[in-house]
Write a protein that holds these residues in place. Sequence first.
Motif, PDB file in Angstrom:
ATOM      1  N   THR A  11      -0.780   8.825   4.060  1.00  0.00           N
ATOM      2  CA  THR A  11      -1.595   7.692   4.534  1.00  0.00           C
ATOM      3  C   THR A  11      -1.686   7.618   6.054  1.00  0.00           C
ATOM      4  O   THR A  11      -2.330   6.705   6.574  1.00  0.00           O
ATOM      5  CB  THR A  11      -1.028   6.357   4.013  1.00  0.00           C
ATOM      6  N   ARG A  12      -1.022   8.545   6.756  1.00  0.00           N
ATOM      7  CA  ARG A  12      -1.010   8.557   8.236  1.00  0.00           C
ATOM      8  C   ARG A  12      -0.589   7.180   8.763  1.00  0.00           C
ATOM      9  O   ARG A  12      -1.250   6.561   9.596  1.00  0.00           O
ATOM     10  CB  ARG A  12      -2.363   8.979   8.787  1.00  0.00           C
ATOM     11  N   LEU A  13       0.527   6.719   8.235  1.00  0.00           N
ATOM     12  CA  LEU A  13       0.999   5.355   8.503  1.00  0.00           C
ATOM     13  C   LEU A  13       1.231   5.080   9.985  1.00  0.00           C
ATOM     14  O   LEU A  13       0.878   4.000  10.472  1.00  0.00           O
ATOM     15  CB  LEU A  13       2.274   5.070   7.712  1.00  0.00           C
ATOM     16  N   LEU A  14       1.796   6.019  10.724  1.00  0.00           N
ATOM     17  CA  LEU A  14       2.060   5.766  12.143  1.00  0.00           C
ATOM     18  C   LEU A  14       0.761   5.511  12.904  1.00  0.00           C
ATOM     19  O   LEU A  14       0.677   4.582  13.717  1.00  0.00           O
ATOM     20  CB  LEU A  14       2.831   6.927  12.762  1.00  0.00           C
ATOM     21  N   ASP A  15      -0.252   6.316  12.630  1.00  0.00           N
ATOM     22  CA  ASP A  15      -1.542   6.107  13.295  1.00  0.00           C
ATOM     23  C   ASP A  15      -2.151   4.760  12.911  1.00  0.00           C
ATOM     24  O   ASP A  15      -2.715   4.062  13.754  1.00  0.00           O
ATOM     25  CB  ASP A  15      -2.520   7.226  12.927  1.00  0.00           C
ATOM     26  N   ARG A  16      -2.038   4.410  11.643  1.00  0.00           N
ATOM     27  CA  ARG A  16      -2.555   3.118  11.186  1.00  0.00           C
ATOM     28  C   ARG A  16      -1.835   1.967  11.873  1.00  0.00           C
ATOM     29  O   ARG A  16      -2.472   0.979  12.272  1.00  0.00           O
ATOM     30  CB  ARG A  16      -2.411   2.989   9.673  1.00  0.00           C
ATOM     31  N   CYS A  17      -0.512   2.067  11.987  1.00  0.00           N
ATOM     32  CA  CYS A  17       0.268   1.011  12.661  1.00  0.00           C
ATOM     33  C   CYS A  17      -0.207   0.827  14.099  1.00  0.00           C
ATOM     34  O   CYS A  17      -0.409  -0.307  14.546  1.00  0.00           O
ATOM     35  CB  CYS A  17       1.753   1.354  12.669  1.00  0.00           C
ATOM     36  N   VAL A  18      -0.367   1.927  14.811  1.00  0.00           N
ATOM     37  CA  VAL A  18      -0.802   1.844  16.210  1.00  0.00           C
ATOM     38  C   VAL A  18      -2.153   1.146  16.297  1.00  0.00           C
ATOM     39  O   VAL A  18      -2.333   0.210  17.090  1.00  0.00           O
ATOM     40  CB  VAL A  18      -0.859   3.249  16.853  1.00  0.00           C
ATOM     41  N   GLN A  19      -3.105   1.590  15.496  1.00  0.00           N
ATOM     42  CA  GLN A  19      -4.443   0.995  15.549  1.00  0.00           C
ATOM     43  C   GLN A  19      -4.437  -0.471  15.123  1.00  0.00           C
ATOM     44  O   GLN A  19      -5.123  -1.301  15.729  1.00  0.00           O
ATOM     45  CB  GLN A  19      -5.414   1.797  14.680  1.00  0.00           C
ATOM     46  N   ASP A  20      -3.659  -0.792  14.091  1.00  0.00           N
ATOM     47  CA  ASP A  20      -3.612  -2.182  13.627  1.00  0.00           C
ATOM     48  C   ASP A  20      -2.971  -3.105  14.656  1.00  0.00           C
ATOM     49  O   ASP A  20      -3.425  -4.237  14.856  1.00  0.00           O
ATOM     50  CB  ASP A  20      -2.885  -2.281  12.289  1.00  0.00           C
ATOM     51  N   ILE A  21      -1.933  -2.652  15.330  1.00  0.00           N
ATOM     52  CA  ILE A  21      -1.297  -3.473  16.371  1.00  0.00           C
ATOM     53  C   ILE A  21      -2.276  -3.685  17.523  1.00  0.00           C
ATOM     54  O   ILE A  21      -2.420  -4.797  18.042  1.00  0.00           O
ATOM     55  CB  ILE A  21       0.023  -2.839  16.851  1.00  0.00           C
ATOM     56  N   LYS A  22      -2.959  -2.640  17.930  1.00  0.00           N
ATOM     57  CA  LYS A  22      -3.949  -2.782  19.004  1.00  0.00           C
ATOM     58  C   LYS A  22      -5.047  -3.763  18.600  1.00  0.00           C
ATOM     59  O   LYS A  22      -5.500  -4.570  19.408  1.00  0.00           O
ATOM     60  CB  LYS A  22      -4.553  -1.421  19.353  1.00  0.00           C
ATOM     61  N   THR A  23      -5.473  -3.697  17.350  1.00  0.00           N
ATOM     62  CA  THR A  23      -6.495  -4.624  16.865  1.00  0.00           C
ATOM     63  C   THR A  23      -5.963  -6.056  16.841  1.00  0.00           C
ATOM     64  O   THR A  23      -6.653  -6.986  17.287  1.00  0.00           O
ATOM     65  CB  THR A  23      -6.976  -4.215  15.459  1.00  0.00           C
ATOM     66  N   LEU A  24      -4.749  -6.243  16.332  1.00  0.00           N
ATOM     67  CA  LEU A  24      -4.164  -7.584  16.272  1.00  0.00           C
ATOM     68  C   LEU A  24      -4.031  -8.217  17.651  1.00  0.00           C
ATOM     69  O   LEU A  24      -4.254  -9.413  17.824  1.00  0.00           O
ATOM     70  CB  LEU A  24      -2.787  -7.536  15.614  1.00  0.00           C
ATOM     71  N   LEU A  25      -3.656  -7.401  18.624  1.00  0.00           N
ATOM     72  CA  LEU A  25      -3.450  -7.918  19.980  1.00  0.00           C
ATOM     73  C   LEU A  25      -4.705  -7.827  20.842  1.00  0.00           C
ATOM     74  O   LEU A  25      -4.657  -8.139  22.031  1.00  0.00           O
ATOM     75  CB  LEU A  25      -2.289  -7.163  20.642  1.00  0.00           C
TER      76      LEU A  25
ATOM     77  N   ASP B 135       0.807  -1.212   0.000  1.00  0.00           N
ATOM     78  CA  ASP B 135       0.000   0.000   0.000  1.00  0.00           C
ATOM     79  C   ASP B 135       0.846   1.271   0.000  1.00  0.00           C
ATOM     80  O   ASP B 135       0.427   2.289  -0.538  1.00  0.00           O
ATOM     81  CB  ASP B 135      -0.914  -0.018   1.231  1.00  0.00           C
ATOM     82  N   VAL B 136       2.033   1.206   0.590  1.00  0.00           N
ATOM     83  CA  VAL B 136       2.847   2.410   0.768  1.00  0.00           C
ATOM     84  C   VAL B 136       4.183   2.322   0.030  1.00  0.00           C
ATOM     85  O   VAL B 136       4.486   3.163  -0.824  1.00  0.00           O
ATOM     86  CB  VAL B 136       3.090   2.677   2.279  1.00  0.00           C
ATOM     87  N   ALA B 137       4.986   1.328   0.337  1.00  0.00           N
ATOM     88  CA  ALA B 137       6.366   1.285  -0.162  1.00  0.00           C
ATOM     89  C   ALA B 137       6.471   0.964  -1.646  1.00  0.00           C
ATOM     90  O   ALA B 137       7.202   1.633  -2.383  1.00  0.00           O
ATOM     91  CB  ALA B 137       7.182   0.278   0.646  1.00  0.00           C
ATOM     92  N   ILE B 138       5.772  -0.047  -2.105  1.00  0.00           N
ATOM     93  CA  ILE B 138       5.898  -0.460  -3.508  1.00  0.00           C
ATOM     94  C   ILE B 138       5.397   0.623  -4.463  1.00  0.00           C
ATOM     95  O   ILE B 138       6.093   0.964  -5.423  1.00  0.00           O
ATOM     96  CB  ILE B 138       5.219  -1.828  -3.741  1.00  0.00           C
ATOM     97  N   PRO B 139       4.223   1.227  -4.222  1.00  0.00           N
ATOM     98  CA  PRO B 139       3.802   2.305  -5.120  1.00  0.00           C
ATOM     99  C   PRO B 139       4.766   3.496  -5.127  1.00  0.00           C
ATOM    100  O   PRO B 139       5.003   4.101  -6.174  1.00  0.00           O
ATOM    101  CB  PRO B 139       2.433   2.724  -4.580  1.00  0.00           C
ATOM    102  N   ALA B 140       5.326   3.831  -3.966  1.00  0.00           N
ATOM    103  CA  ALA B 140       6.283   4.935  -3.903  1.00  0.00           C
ATOM    104  C   ALA B 140       7.523   4.617  -4.739  1.00  0.00           C
ATOM    105  O   ALA B 140       8.034   5.480  -5.458  1.00  0.00           O
ATOM    106  CB  ALA B 140       6.675   5.223  -2.454  1.00  0.00           C
ATOM    107  N   ALA B 141       7.989   3.383  -4.667  1.00  0.00           N
ATOM    108  CA  ALA B 141       9.169   2.986  -5.442  1.00  0.00           C
ATOM    109  C   ALA B 141       8.885   3.014  -6.942  1.00  0.00           C
ATOM    110  O   ALA B 141       9.717   3.492  -7.725  1.00  0.00           O
ATOM    111  CB  ALA B 141       9.627   1.596  -5.013  1.00  0.00           C
ATOM    112  N   PHE B 142       7.726   2.525  -7.358  1.00  0.00           N
ATOM    113  CA  PHE B 142       7.389   2.535  -8.781  1.00  0.00           C
ATOM    114  C   PHE B 142       7.168   3.956  -9.304  1.00  0.00           C
ATOM    115  O   PHE B 142       7.555   4.275 -10.429  1.00  0.00           O
ATOM    116  CB  PHE B 142       6.172   1.647  -9.065  1.00  0.00           C
TER     117      PHE B 142
END
Length: 124
Positions: free
Chosen positions: A72-86, A40-47
């Motif tokens: 994409t507000r990646l840091l906020d997404r990471c925090v929320q996704d980790i909380k959801t996963l755990l 979603d973030v790294a591959i499109p940026a590289a291309f």
Amino acid sequence: MYGIAHAVVVALGCSPGLGFVHSGHERSFVLDIADLYKTDVAIPAAFDAAAQGDDDMGARTRRALRDRINKTRLLDRCVQDIKTLLRYEGTRDTSDAEDRVTVQGDRDTHLEAGRNHAEDEIIW
């Protein structure tokens, strides 16, 4: 991506080696989290950076990645996704909980902890 994932994992107090998909590595959980955002973030940026030509591709890729991370507000997404996963649901209210520490013996006996029971006659 790995640096951002690692920063979020340790900022939340999680173990970087926890790992669900990756295992056997000291940063398995970091690799798992980073993989969530690569496509979603790294591959499109590289291309996008590669499509602009060969000149100064490294710097252009880093800037494109930086811009996508912010957009994409990646840091906020990471925090929320980790909380959801755990399955984190917030802090626990332990104000009414009693902290009772005992020494357990045979036959489900529990003795008060924090004192020497050597002189007491104890039936184990």
